[in-house]
Enzyme design. Structure first.
Site, PDB file in Angstrom:
ATOM      1  N   ILE A  80     -90.899  42.938 -16.947  1.00  0.00           N
ATOM      2  CA  ILE A  80     -91.007  43.993 -16.247  1.00  0.00           C
ATOM      3  C   ILE A  80     -89.219  44.570 -15.993  1.00  0.00           C
ATOM      4  CG2 ILE A  80     -92.712  43.118 -14.811  1.00  0.00           C
ATOM      5  CD1 ILE A  80     -90.742  41.784 -12.785  1.00  0.00           C
ATOM      6  N   ASP A  81     -89.298  45.889 -15.423  1.00  0.00           N
ATOM      7  CA  ASP A  81     -88.312  46.588 -15.535  1.00  0.00           C
ATOM      8  C   ASP A  81     -87.104  46.192 -14.735  1.00  0.00           C
ATOM      9  OD1 ASP A  81     -89.572  48.504 -17.255  1.00  0.00           O
ATOM     10  OD2 ASP A  81     -90.138  49.612 -15.614  1.00  0.00           O
ATOM     11  N   LYS A  82     -85.656  46.375 -15.023  1.00  0.00           N
ATOM     12  CA  LYS A  82     -84.752  45.756 -14.553  1.00  0.00           C
ATOM     13  C   LYS A  82     -84.777  46.060 -12.766  1.00  0.00           C
ATOM     14  CE  LYS A  82     -79.876  47.089 -13.571  1.00  0.00           C
ATOM     15  NZ  LYS A  82     -78.606  47.703 -13.896  1.00  0.00           N
ATOM     16  N   ARG A 135     -95.184  53.658 -13.776  1.00  0.00           N
ATOM     17  CA  ARG A 135     -94.246  54.757 -13.355  1.00  0.00           C
ATOM     18  C   ARG A 135     -94.634  56.030 -13.973  1.00  0.00           C
ATOM     19  NH1 ARG A 135     -88.620  52.159 -14.821  1.00  0.00           N
ATOM     20  NH2 ARG A 135     -87.780  54.104 -14.294  1.00  0.00           N
TER      21      ARG A 135
END
Length: 304
Positions: free
Chosen positions: A137-139, A238
């Site tokens: 998962i993204d930062k 997103r």
């Protein structure tokens, strides 16, 4: 060394080879392709070429991909939020702001650094920089991740992702008021041809991407939703929510600049479920929304 062979089709006639290769494989950056060409690792019709070579129809391109540089990853003691652990798998709640795995130039403070200090037995399928990492998962996205502690578990979990049997449900706060209670976004995602650091909905060098969503609550200018992933493309939620006109609150890449006071996108991987690789039992875990996300929700509720 891995060798990839590619044939040029009519639609890419006269396109620069570095641009062409980074388009047909969005894992390759244009800069990386240029370095390979300069190192003599790219041939067209058995001949070395320069980075400004223009592709012709039916060109046979052979790319020799060098082995990744072996970089030492240092174990770092961290206070990890472990939800489940046994001899095969581990489920961890990643905080917002933490990168999942090291990369050149960013070798410390990642989840992998912490995992290596926590347990010595992580699968090696993804190599030295990503031991045990099955998905990411993204930062600036918080939430649950499954980690493989051996290769058997890794192969099983990856196959479940391929078979679309893993449950992955995210909470998100988006701009705008979504009128439909439920929806499905089925739109392919690929690398943006202009901004190579971004993803976009496109039919060129893209991969299938499906996101289901339902509305949890509505506010005057925002909607609180739960999204369920059927596929797992980079930045999928997103990109998809922006595509239908409801970008995530706080998203620095795909959202508006003027937004609520939150550092990064309001997105949380709250529910994760999968079949245990050894016992075949279905396991499901839920992590509550982090405090920052809850505070923003409370703020817009009070202003309603």
């Amino acid at each position: 060394m891995n060798i990839v062979e590619i044939q040029v089709s009519e639609e890419y006639k006269n396109e620069r080879i570095d641009k062409f290769l980074s388009t047909v494989n969005n894992e390759w950056s244009r800069t990386q392709v240029q370095l390979w060409i300069k190192d003599g690792l790219v041939k067209v019709n058995d001949r070395l070429i320069k980075t400004n070579y223009k592709c012709q129809v039916d060109d046979n391109i052979v790319v020799e991909i060098p082995e990744p540089e072996a970089l030492d990853v240092v174990a770092e003691e961290m206070d990890l939020d472990i939800y489940y652990e046994d001899q095969d798998v581990l489920v961890v709640n990643k905080p917002k702001g933490m990168v999942v795995h090291p990369a050149p130039g960013h070798m410390s403070g990642t989840l992998v650094n912490g995992l290596m200090a926590h347990c010595k037995d992580l699968s090696g399928i993804n190599g030295v920089l990503r031991p045990g990492i099955v998905h990411r998962i993204d930062k600036d996205t918080s939430g649950l991740l499954m980690v493989a502690k051996n290769d058997m578990a890794h192969e099983s979990l990856v196959q479940q992702l391929v078979d679309k049997t893993v449950t992955r449900r995210y909470k998100a706060l988006v701009h705008g008021n979504i009128q439909h209670d439920h929806g499905t976004i089925n739109a392919p995602i690929g690398r943006d041809k202009v901004d190579r650091q971004s993803m976009t909905v496109t039919n060129v060098s893209s991969r299938e991407a499906v996101t289901h969503f339902h509305v949890i609550d509505r506010f005057e200018q925002y909607t609180f939703v739960e999204c369920q992933l059927e596929t797992g493309r980079t930045h999928q939620i997103r990109v998809h929510m922006k595509y239908i006109g409801y970008p995530l609150v706080g998203d620095p890449k795909y959202g508006p600049k003027k937004t609520l006071p939150i550092d990064g996108q309001a997105l949380h991987a709250g529910i994760l479920g999968f079949e245990h690789p050894r016992t075949k039992e279905y396991l499901e875990f839920e992590a509550p929304l982090p405090a920052e996300f809850l505070n923003v929700l409370e703020q817009i509720k009070n202003n309603r």
